[in-house]
Write a protein that holds these residues in place. Structure first.
Motif, mmCIF file in Angstrom:
data_model
loop_
_atom_site.group_PDB
_atom_site.id
_atom_site.type_symbol
_atom_site.label_atom_id
_atom_site.label_comp_id
_atom_site.label_asym_id
_atom_site.label_seq_id
_atom_site.Cartn_x
_atom_site.Cartn_y
_atom_site.Cartn_z
ATOM 1 N N ALA A 84 -55.792 -32.331 -26.500
ATOM 2 C CA ALA A 84 -54.856 -32.121 -26.698
ATOM 3 C C ALA A 84 -54.027 -31.857 -25.369
ATOM 4 C CB ALA A 84 -54.632 -31.041 -27.689
ATOM 5 N N ARG A 85 -54.340 -32.162 -24.187
ATOM 6 C CA ARG A 85 -53.426 -31.860 -23.071
ATOM 7 C C ARG A 85 -52.680 -33.129 -22.960
ATOM 8 N NH1 ARG A 85 -58.324 -30.949 -18.883
ATOM 9 N NH2 ARG A 85 -59.138 -32.451 -20.210
ATOM 10 N N GLY A 86 -51.546 -32.821 -22.597
ATOM 11 C CA GLY A 86 -50.526 -33.847 -22.174
ATOM 12 C C GLY A 86 -49.827 -34.403 -23.706
ATOM 13 N N VAL A 87 -50.128 -33.714 -24.706
ATOM 14 C CA VAL A 87 -49.224 -34.479 -26.190
ATOM 15 C C VAL A 87 -47.943 -33.842 -25.895
ATOM 16 C CG1 VAL A 87 -49.428 -34.125 -28.299
ATOM 17 C CG2 VAL A 87 -51.715 -34.561 -27.187
ATOM 18 N N SER A 88 -47.598 -32.641 -25.509
ATOM 19 C CA SER A 88 -46.337 -32.166 -25.558
ATOM 20 C C SER A 88 -45.680 -32.851 -24.683
ATOM 21 C CB SER A 88 -46.372 -30.718 -25.324
ATOM 22 O OG SER A 88 -46.889 -30.591 -23.756
ATOM 23 N N THR A 89 -45.905 -33.340 -23.507
ATOM 24 C CA THR A 89 -45.337 -34.164 -22.746
ATOM 25 C C THR A 89 -44.948 -35.686 -23.061
ATOM 26 O OG1 THR A 89 -46.522 -33.568 -20.932
ATOM 27 C CG2 THR A 89 -45.342 -35.424 -20.345
ATOM 28 N N ILE A 90 -45.813 -36.231 -24.088
ATOM 29 C CA ILE A 90 -45.562 -37.410 -24.522
ATOM 30 C C ILE A 90 -44.581 -37.317 -25.832
ATOM 31 C CG2 ILE A 90 -46.546 -39.344 -26.224
ATOM 32 C CD1 ILE A 90 -49.101 -38.842 -24.337
ATOM 33 N N GLU A 91 -44.820 -36.337 -26.555
ATOM 34 C CA GLU A 91 -43.739 -35.980 -27.578
ATOM 35 C C GLU A 91 -42.434 -35.650 -27.096
ATOM 36 O OE1 GLU A 91 -45.399 -32.555 -29.595
ATOM 37 O OE2 GLU A 91 -46.817 -33.646 -30.889
ATOM 38 N N PHE A 92 -42.401 -35.077 -26.101
ATOM 39 C CA PHE A 92 -40.966 -34.781 -25.296
ATOM 40 C C PHE A 92 -40.453 -36.190 -24.922
ATOM 41 C CE2 PHE A 92 -38.438 -33.930 -21.677
ATOM 42 C CZ PHE A 92 -37.476 -33.126 -22.275
ATOM 43 N N ALA A 93 -41.172 -37.094 -24.405
ATOM 44 C CA ALA A 93 -40.708 -38.292 -23.804
ATOM 45 C C ALA A 93 -40.086 -39.073 -25.066
ATOM 46 C CB ALA A 93 -41.849 -39.038 -23.248
ATOM 47 N N ILE A 94 -40.987 -38.860 -26.120
ATOM 48 C CA ILE A 94 -40.227 -39.500 -27.268
ATOM 49 C C ILE A 94 -39.007 -38.956 -27.823
ATOM 50 C CG2 ILE A 94 -41.023 -40.323 -29.790
ATOM 51 C CD1 ILE A 94 -43.776 -40.564 -28.642
ATOM 52 N N LEU A 95 -39.016 -37.600 -28.184
ATOM 53 C CA LEU A 95 -37.824 -37.307 -28.672
ATOM 54 C C LEU A 95 -36.446 -36.751 -27.740
ATOM 55 C CD1 LEU A 95 -39.595 -34.445 -30.821
ATOM 56 C CD2 LEU A 95 -38.691 -36.717 -31.517
ATOM 57 N N SER A 96 -36.784 -36.881 -26.406
ATOM 58 C CA SER A 96 -35.534 -36.543 -25.498
ATOM 59 C C SER A 96 -34.546 -37.530 -25.667
ATOM 60 C CB SER A 96 -36.056 -36.508 -24.085
ATOM 61 O OG SER A 96 -36.798 -37.467 -23.650
ATOM 62 N N PRO A 97 -34.620 -38.810 -25.776
ATOM 63 C CA PRO A 97 -33.560 -39.648 -26.070
ATOM 64 C C PRO A 97 -32.714 -39.377 -27.235
ATOM 65 C CG PRO A 97 -35.304 -40.935 -25.340
ATOM 66 C CD PRO A 97 -36.058 -39.482 -25.736
ATOM 67 N N VAL A 98 -33.598 -39.140 -28.285
ATOM 68 C CA VAL A 98 -32.830 -38.840 -29.517
ATOM 69 C C VAL A 98 -32.146 -37.499 -29.447
ATOM 70 C CG1 VAL A 98 -33.081 -38.196 -32.060
ATOM 71 C CG2 VAL A 98 -34.597 -39.942 -30.871
ATOM 72 N N LEU A 99 -32.542 -36.348 -28.684
ATOM 73 C CA LEU A 99 -32.033 -35.126 -28.565
ATOM 74 C C LEU A 99 -30.877 -35.403 -27.557
ATOM 75 C CD1 LEU A 99 -32.104 -32.030 -28.925
ATOM 76 C CD2 LEU A 99 -33.643 -31.880 -26.921
ATOM 77 N N PHE A 100 -30.957 -36.126 -26.434
ATOM 78 C CA PHE A 100 -29.941 -36.528 -25.669
ATOM 79 C C PHE A 100 -28.629 -37.201 -26.471
ATOM 80 C CE2 PHE A 100 -27.755 -39.410 -22.771
ATOM 81 C CZ PHE A 100 -27.209 -38.648 -21.919
ATOM 82 N N LEU A 101 -28.849 -38.072 -27.413
ATOM 83 C CA LEU A 101 -28.034 -38.764 -28.147
ATOM 84 C C LEU A 101 -27.158 -37.725 -28.901
ATOM 85 C CD1 LEU A 101 -29.253 -42.201 -28.865
ATOM 86 C CD2 LEU A 101 -27.370 -41.669 -27.418
ATOM 87 N N ILE A 102 -27.812 -36.747 -29.594
ATOM 88 C CA ILE A 102 -27.324 -35.718 -30.587
ATOM 89 C C ILE A 102 -26.406 -34.858 -29.823
ATOM 90 C CG2 ILE A 102 -27.979 -33.875 -32.125
ATOM 91 C CD1 ILE A 102 -30.420 -35.638 -33.008
#
Length: 194
Positions: free
Chosen positions: A10-28
């Protein structure tokens, strides 16, 4: 590394999740800031227009110097919050409150929604003909109801450059006041439509 161990790693999963969610969070976050800024500009514009209405009621809306000074006050207040706004002012005078923003009253005897066939109407602006806008065409008079309206347009701060649609914000605020009764107001004449 065996395949099973690779699937459970499971190493690196949080980095991938952050990369997917960060644009949405940025727009919000940016959208929230944009909405908050727009609401603040609308609040300041409304407050300045209310102040202008109170001041015009004291000074008299026909006083050109007072009107220019109040427009400058509204403009300066908006310019402290927005870069390069376009501000337009509209002032219209009406015979009374019930005519504001409405056509002149008429009796639609034939029910076609048009003032015609010698139907009676109240010529609130005394123009000699039925008008869709009942505002006075000439100078405002005693006891007239004056609509003082400001429209502000400006480019969005954050979200506008990111999206080609909805790049401009348009805010409107208005106030109504009644001129002082320095003289008697003439009654609106009754006429007939052609």
């Amino acid at each position: 590394m065996p395949r099973r161990a690779f699937r459970r790693d499971a190493r690196g999963v949080s980095t991938i999740e952050f990369a997917i969610l960060s644009p949405v969070l940025f727009l919000i976050i940016c959208g929230g800031l944009e909405i908050g800024h727009t609401m603040y500009v609308q609040s300041v514009l409304t407050g300045q227009m209310q102040k202008a209405g109170r001041d015009l009621a004291l000074e008299g809306s026909a006083n050109v110097d007072a009107r220019i000074a109040l427009q400058a006050g509204v403009t300066n207040a908006v310019k402290t919050l927005v870069a390069k706004p376009t501000i337009t002012f509209v002032t219209k005078a009406y015979h009374d409150y019930r005519n504001v923003g409405r056509p002149e009253e008429y009796v639609d005897t034939n029910g076609n929604g048009i003032c015609d066939n010698n139907e009676p109407y109240v010529d609130a602006n005394n123009s000699g003909s039925w008008d869709k806008d009942a505002s006075n065409k000439g100078p405002e008079g005693a006891k007239d109801v004056v609509l003082f309206e400001a429209t502000v347009k400006y480019d969005r701060m954050i979200v506008g450059p990111l999206f080609p649609f909805g790049k401009e914000v348009q805010l409107t605020s208005s106030t109504l006041l009644r001129n002082q009764p320095s003289t008697e107001q003439a009654a609106a004449p009754q006429r007939n439509c052609p």
